[in-house]
Write a protein that holds these residues in place. Sequence first.
Motif, short mmCIF file in Angstrom:
data_model
loop_
_atom_site.label_atom_id
_atom_site.label_comp_id
_atom_site.label_asym_id
_atom_site.label_seq_id
_atom_site.Cartn_x
_atom_site.Cartn_y
_atom_site.Cartn_z
N GLY A 70 0.80 -1.22 0.00
CA GLY A 70 0.00 0.00 0.00
C GLY A 70 0.83 1.27 0.00
N ILE A 71 2.10 1.13 -0.39
CA ILE A 71 3.02 2.27 -0.40
C ILE A 71 3.29 2.69 -1.84
CG2 ILE A 71 5.33 3.07 0.25
CD1 ILE A 71 5.30 0.80 2.40
N THR A 72 3.14 3.96 -2.12
CA THR A 72 3.50 4.49 -3.44
C THR A 72 4.80 5.28 -3.32
OG1 THR A 72 2.29 6.57 -3.18
CG2 THR A 72 1.07 4.68 -4.09
N ALA A 73 5.51 5.36 -4.44
CA ALA A 73 6.75 6.15 -4.50
C ALA A 73 6.74 6.93 -5.80
CB ALA A 73 7.97 5.25 -4.43
N ASN A 74 6.92 8.22 -5.70
CA ASN A 74 6.93 9.09 -6.87
C ASN A 74 8.02 10.14 -6.70
OD1 ASN A 74 4.43 8.31 -8.58
ND2 ASN A 74 3.61 8.43 -6.50
N ALA A 75 8.34 10.80 -7.80
CA ALA A 75 9.34 11.87 -7.76
C ALA A 75 8.78 13.12 -8.41
CB ALA A 75 10.61 11.43 -8.50
N VAL A 76 9.18 14.24 -7.87
CA VAL A 76 8.85 15.54 -8.45
C VAL A 76 10.16 16.18 -8.88
CG1 VAL A 76 7.94 17.84 -7.98
CG2 VAL A 76 6.77 15.82 -7.07
N ALA A 77 10.19 16.65 -10.12
CA ALA A 77 11.42 17.21 -10.69
C ALA A 77 11.19 18.68 -11.04
CB ALA A 77 11.83 16.42 -11.93
N PRO A 78 11.56 19.58 -10.15
CA PRO A 78 11.35 21.00 -10.44
C PRO A 78 12.29 21.51 -11.53
CG PRO A 78 11.59 20.58 -8.07
CD PRO A 78 12.04 19.35 -8.79
N GLY A 79 11.78 22.51 -12.25
CA GLY A 79 12.63 23.28 -13.14
C GLY A 79 13.20 24.46 -12.37
N PHE A 80 13.13 25.65 -12.96
CA PHE A 80 13.67 26.84 -12.29
C PHE A 80 12.71 27.29 -11.20
CE2 PHE A 80 16.79 30.33 -12.56
CZ PHE A 80 16.21 31.19 -11.63
N ILE A 81 13.12 27.15 -9.96
CA ILE A 81 12.34 27.58 -8.81
C ILE A 81 13.16 28.60 -8.03
CG2 ILE A 81 11.09 26.83 -6.74
CD1 ILE A 81 10.05 25.54 -9.32
N VAL A 82 12.53 29.67 -7.61
CA VAL A 82 13.23 30.72 -6.87
C VAL A 82 13.49 30.24 -5.44
CG1 VAL A 82 13.12 33.09 -6.01
CG2 VAL A 82 12.20 32.53 -8.27
N THR A 83 14.73 29.87 -5.18
CA THR A 83 15.15 29.40 -3.86
C THR A 83 16.58 29.90 -3.61
OG1 THR A 83 16.14 27.35 -4.69
CG2 THR A 83 13.79 27.27 -4.12
N ASP A 84 17.06 29.62 -2.41
CA ASP A 84 18.45 29.94 -2.10
C ASP A 84 19.41 29.21 -3.03
OD1 ASP A 84 17.57 31.53 -0.03
OD2 ASP A 84 18.02 30.07 1.56
N MET A 85 19.03 28.01 -3.45
CA MET A 85 19.92 27.23 -4.31
C MET A 85 20.06 27.86 -5.69
SD MET A 85 19.00 23.28 -3.33
CE MET A 85 20.57 22.47 -3.60
N THR A 86 18.96 28.36 -6.25
CA THR A 86 19.08 29.01 -7.56
C THR A 86 19.82 30.34 -7.43
OG1 THR A 86 16.78 29.75 -7.28
CG2 THR A 86 17.16 27.89 -8.75
N ALA A 87 19.68 30.98 -6.29
CA ALA A 87 20.46 32.20 -6.06
C ALA A 87 21.95 31.88 -6.02
CB ALA A 87 20.02 32.87 -4.76
N GLN A 88 22.30 30.74 -5.42
CA GLN A 88 23.70 30.31 -5.41
C GLN A 88 24.21 30.05 -6.82
OE1 GLN A 88 24.44 26.97 -2.73
NE2 GLN A 88 22.89 27.75 -1.31
N THR A 89 23.37 29.46 -7.65
CA THR A 89 23.77 29.18 -9.03
C THR A 89 24.02 30.48 -9.78
OG1 THR A 89 22.50 27.12 -9.04
CG2 THR A 89 23.09 28.04 -11.18
#
Length: 253
Positions: free
Chosen positions: A176-195
């Motif tokens: 009864g367990i599902t596993a999925n992934a979400v793959a973001p594109g360009f999202i405004v976060t601290d990480m994209t600011a670092q990039t």
Amino acid sequence: MSTPEQRVAIVTGAARGIGAATARRLAAEGRAVAVVDLEESAGRGTVDEITAAGGRALAVGCDVSDADAVRAAVSRVAEELGPPQILVNNAGVLRDNLLFKMSEGDWDTVMNVHLRGAFLMSRACQAHMVEAKFGRIVSLSSSSALGNRGQANYSAAKAGLQGFTKTLAIELGKFGITANAVAPGFIVTDMTAQTAARVGVGFEDFQQAAADSIPVRRVGRPEDVAGAIAFFTGEAAGFVSGQVLYVAGGPLD
């Protein structure tokens, strides 16, 4: 005890950005949320926001790449909030560089947090999910899984999470367990600011250049990703498993 009305969710890397937005969204949908981050103090702001809105939340400090720390964190969540039945593997770091400049440490750090961390957290949580005959595991991949200059480590880790997700879906579905992934594109976060800083471009200009190339003509926000994660963690998503959903404002090759 966790119930469909108050299932317990663990969100890693939940002190800010996509993780914090996801923790808030799941809490708004009636989940009790463990806000996991490297330092417990870092997650208290997210917890305060959730509790101020009437939700239940707990800040937990944990290095997701440390097996003992993960076991202790999941045990604490089970004792203080209830057995976790939802896991969002969001914790991540960047160590960007071109291949000839990338150190072994840069490679290992990214692999340890993204891949080893998702493995350890999923392994620890699945026991509770199997017992409950219900579970939702969502791991954060990225559009960088398709390849991105200066991110050999990050791209490999995010592609690896897609294979990890599909394998969990096969192994755990009968419980009864599902596993999925979400793959973001360009999202405004601290990480994209670092990039942006790494490539020497102002963050506003960096966002505008990205928006110009995205079909919906805007960059993403953490809440955009949180909405996709919330769907995968819901009761209605029980027949959706092993999928990778790109949240990128348009199709990707």
